[in-house]
Write an enzyme that holds these catalytic residues in place. Structure first.
Site, mmCIF file in Angstrom:
data_model
loop_
_atom_site.group_PDB
_atom_site.id
_atom_site.type_symbol
_atom_site.label_atom_id
_atom_site.label_comp_id
_atom_site.label_asym_id
_atom_site.label_seq_id
_atom_site.Cartn_x
_atom_site.Cartn_y
_atom_site.Cartn_z
ATOM 1 N N VAL A 17 0.836 -1.204 0.000
ATOM 2 C CA VAL A 17 0.000 0.000 0.000
ATOM 3 C C VAL A 17 0.870 1.253 0.000
ATOM 4 O O VAL A 17 0.628 2.201 -0.756
ATOM 5 C CB VAL A 17 -0.938 0.006 1.235
ATOM 6 C CG1 VAL A 17 -1.718 1.308 1.303
ATOM 7 C CG2 VAL A 17 -1.882 -1.185 1.188
ATOM 8 N N SER A 97 0.734 -1.883 9.368
ATOM 9 C CA SER A 97 -0.323 -2.480 10.193
ATOM 10 C C SER A 97 0.228 -2.658 11.600
ATOM 11 O O SER A 97 -0.140 -3.602 12.298
ATOM 12 C CB SER A 97 -0.792 -3.803 9.589
ATOM 13 O OG SER A 97 0.309 -4.677 9.447
ATOM 14 N N GLU A 147 -10.577 5.574 5.907
ATOM 15 C CA GLU A 147 -11.460 4.950 4.911
ATOM 16 C C GLU A 147 -10.976 3.547 4.528
ATOM 17 O O GLU A 147 -11.763 2.605 4.447
ATOM 18 C CB GLU A 147 -11.526 5.827 3.650
ATOM 19 C CG GLU A 147 -12.469 5.326 2.573
ATOM 20 C CD GLU A 147 -13.909 5.256 3.045
ATOM 21 O OE1 GLU A 147 -14.514 6.302 3.248
ATOM 22 O OE2 GLU A 147 -14.441 4.131 3.233
ATOM 23 N N VAL A 150 -11.566 -0.436 6.008
ATOM 24 C CA VAL A 150 -12.640 -1.366 5.615
ATOM 25 C C VAL A 150 -12.908 -1.187 4.125
ATOM 26 O O VAL A 150 -13.132 -0.065 3.658
ATOM 27 C CB VAL A 150 -13.950 -1.108 6.394
ATOM 28 C CG1 VAL A 150 -15.045 -2.073 5.941
ATOM 29 C CG2 VAL A 150 -13.745 -1.221 7.893
ATOM 30 N N ALA A 152 -11.019 -1.282 1.506
ATOM 31 C CA ALA A 152 -9.996 -0.557 0.747
ATOM 32 C C ALA A 152 -10.501 0.816 0.315
ATOM 33 O O ALA A 152 -10.989 1.577 1.142
ATOM 34 C CB ALA A 152 -9.524 -1.398 -0.441
ATOM 35 N N GLY A 209 -1.563 -15.656 -4.591
ATOM 36 C CA GLY A 209 -1.305 -14.437 -3.821
ATOM 37 C C GLY A 209 -2.548 -13.832 -3.196
ATOM 38 O O GLY A 209 -2.536 -12.674 -2.766
ATOM 39 N N GLU A 212 -2.733 -14.199 2.901
ATOM 40 C CA GLU A 212 -1.513 -13.773 3.585
ATOM 41 C C GLU A 212 -0.470 -14.876 3.379
ATOM 42 O O GLU A 212 -0.833 -16.015 3.069
ATOM 43 C CB GLU A 212 -1.804 -13.601 5.088
ATOM 44 C CG GLU A 212 -2.788 -12.489 5.420
ATOM 45 C CD GLU A 212 -2.235 -11.107 5.121
ATOM 46 O OE1 GLU A 212 -1.036 -10.878 5.315
ATOM 47 O OE2 GLU A 212 -3.019 -10.246 4.663
ATOM 48 N N ASP A 223 -9.361 -10.763 10.717
ATOM 49 C CA ASP A 223 -9.391 -9.593 9.822
ATOM 50 C C ASP A 223 -10.835 -9.107 9.627
ATOM 51 O O ASP A 223 -11.116 -7.907 9.710
ATOM 52 C CB ASP A 223 -8.759 -9.981 8.480
ATOM 53 C CG ASP A 223 -8.957 -8.917 7.419
ATOM 54 O OD1 ASP A 223 -8.244 -7.897 7.479
ATOM 55 O OD2 ASP A 223 -9.823 -9.087 6.537
ATOM 56 N N LYS A 227 -12.830 -5.557 11.028
ATOM 57 C CA LYS A 227 -13.631 -4.638 10.199
ATOM 58 C C LYS A 227 -15.035 -4.462 10.783
ATOM 59 O O LYS A 227 -15.579 -3.354 10.803
ATOM 60 C CB LYS A 227 -13.677 -5.151 8.762
ATOM 61 C CG LYS A 227 -12.319 -5.020 8.065
ATOM 62 C CD LYS A 227 -12.244 -5.793 6.764
ATOM 63 C CE LYS A 227 -10.868 -5.640 6.121
ATOM 64 N NZ LYS A 227 -10.632 -6.647 5.060
ATOM 65 N N GLY A 345 -5.882 -4.815 -2.405
ATOM 66 C CA GLY A 345 -4.987 -4.461 -3.500
ATOM 67 C C GLY A 345 -4.303 -3.146 -3.180
ATOM 68 O O GLY A 345 -4.922 -2.243 -2.615
#
Lengths: 365, 365
Positions: A17, A97, A147, A150, A152, A209, A212, A223, A227, A345
């Site tokens: 990211v 993270s 933003e 959750v 992306a 991919g 994780e 995860d 969220k 992504g």
């Protein structure tokens, strides 16, 4: 045209990211006129790049420069001191993270440093940290936007905040909140056609991919639970933590003692019969299996796990690794407001961060 | 806590959307702390309510007070003079669909009066008016927001602006942009089950209140064309007007000479065979008929009309009178970002206006 104001940007993290964000920041610095964006700090796990006099760092060459001649990574408190001393307003973009950085958000915010981040931890650990963060932002007249924590770059957090802040009554939130879980179940329990065994599906997703590095980090459901914690809190529920409601762990009890990811993957086939049974149960009633999260506002019930959906249900029609989130509200009535698209992504996650930056800039007088 | 600032709100229009907005404004004035919201002007077609000294009008009783003892409606230029003389910043909320008021937006904006509106006309008439509006906002340091001009309260405009402003490349926009057209075609060409004739479907929709009082105002496609004009312009296409691209008019040539809505409705059955033929054509290839709009960015092609969709396509799965809008972009890749939900109705349209007001407030220093 002269720029009306200068804003310092500090960036931590340059992974998937973070590196996309740096590209978007370089584009933004050239293509918007509301402020002069000046990168004053870049840190990765390897070190940091900054000038004592806060002179601009060239955004496009920042990462290779850091790798070539960055200094040692300062402590978080030294970073706060450095940023708090900047001559202009500062926005910290945390693209890690890291739990440790998240814990320090209140300190940054109290010192007037605004924060933008896709880091879920800050908003899904203890409810105390959540309250501390938003109180600190008030105290410091700073802003905090997340933003991309959750869905992306999709407008999920902003939409939920608008529903609440304009006085609508959210009654239920439901959806597929994980790109990995979406891919796994769209493959494993398709609406039509043949599907492989569960362990093969997970193996394939890992190879492509979509998981994780250790797929257990997706399969434990944490995860998704994080969220849901964020969404529930925004909707008004004082959720204590992502482990304070039922979350279905797809790491079977027998395999929870596996030491390594390799051992876990080599034994996952032991779980195939169980998963096949769940899928057949769904198929017998003309349904498919999906891994979803939901929040029922009237009862305060939050849950995460496998559920069966009719073929016509929007959740059953998902493709690829798309997320889907539906808001049921008083104003929207029977049919929800639904947002669907890529929820993972580098580029789309970074876009949510960049969009937050635009919001912060527009509010910096 | 004392309010840090006072903002004057002027409201024009108190119809379906306007009256819902007044309720939401009353709620907002009590429930947000960022500004003291002071209603200084309310106008309807019958008259206006305002105080020469800009003293607060009670929001909850404003409409009955206007009806009981409002003064004559001032001219637009007198309204501008009055608002420009207010002691605090002013936000005009135009809840009408008036072309005359839309034409005057540049004058309001130049005088520093910000505008929020669901009025499509201002943004879909001549390209000159569009440019004049945004230039005037720059000159006057005022803001203009119009989320509810497309898809009511759903985050359509804000999402498109974010895609563009963060540097994504929009390649295609496609969707069902009209609640009326959605209802008509979901009924007339369902995925399964029996459907009535076209003229009966239109008649039923009119009875249920899903169409304009004169259904020809929906069937001519202009409402959808206006929304496409707005979206296309925001995406970067200099679309001259909503009549500068192909729009399929569902008022058949033979019925265009009808003088009254009643005559039109009584003769619409003459069009049933044609519509039945279109539907059968779709059914023969396993598809359904929908009335959609699309923008192809690479060619600049914009079009509005009937198209056939596979049963699995999200557009085919719409229910009720829901809208659906999909953004295909470089970052999102093959699968679009899709937003779906109620695109019409007083409360959800007013919610988009109220959400815009929150954005404007957050940017008023």
């Amino acid at each position: 045209m002269t720029h009306p104001k200068q804003i310092h940007i500090a960036v931590i993290g340059a992974g998937g990211v973070g590196s996309c964000f740096l590209s978007q920041l370089a584009w933004l610095a050239k293509n918007q006129q509301s402020a002069r964006l000046s990168l004053c700090y870049l840190a990765t796990i390897d070190g940091a790049l900054y000038n004592r006099d806060y002179a601009d760092i060239d955004i496009e060459t920042a990462l290779p420069t850091l790798e070539a001649k960055g200094s040692a990574l300062p402590s978080i408190s030294d970073t706060i001191e450095y940023l708090a001393g900047a001559p202009h307003k500062v926005v910290l973009v945390d693209n890690t993270s890291s739990g440790a950085i998240a814990e320090a958000y209140p300190e940054f915010l109290k010192r007037g440093i605004s924060i933008i981040t896709p880091n879920k931890k800050a908003f899904s650990e203890s409810f105390k940290l959540w309250r501390d963060i938003f109180r600190a932002a008030e105290l410091g007249s700073s802003m905090v936007y997340h933003e991309s924590s959750v869905g992306a770059g999709m407008p999920i957090i902003s939409t939920l905040k608008e529903l609440v802040q304009t006085g609508d009554e959210v009654t239920r939130i439901e959806g597929v909140f994980s790109g990995t879980m979406s891919f796994l179940f769209n493959q494993f329990s398709p609406k039509s056609g043949q599907a492989g065994k569960w362990s093969e599906t997970v193996k394939k997703a890992k190879e492509l991919g979509y998981t994780e590095p250790d797929p257990r980090d997706d399969l434990n459901g944490l995860d998704v639970a994080r969220k849901l914690t964020i969404m529930g809190r925004l909707a008004g529920l004082p959720i204590e933590s992502p482990t304070s409601f039922p979350v279905q762990n797809l790491i079977p009890g027998e395999l929870q003692s596996c030491d390594t990811s390799e051992e876990f993957m080599s034994r996952l086939h032991e779980f195939d019969d169980h998963m096949e049974g769940q899928k057949l149960l769904a198929e017998r009633s003309g349904k498919v299996l999906r891994y979803v999260g939901s929040i029922e506002m009237s009862t305060g019930n939050v849950k995460v796990g496998m559920e069966m959906f009719d073929h016509m249900h929007p959740i059953a029609t998902l493709k690829g690794s798309d997320n889907i989130i539906s808001f049921y509200t008083k104003r929207y009535g029977e049919l929800p407001l639904t947002i669907r698209g890529a929820g993972a992504g580098g580029d789309v996650t970074a876009m949510g961060v960049t969009a937050d930056l635009l919001k912060v800039l527009s509010q910096m007088g």
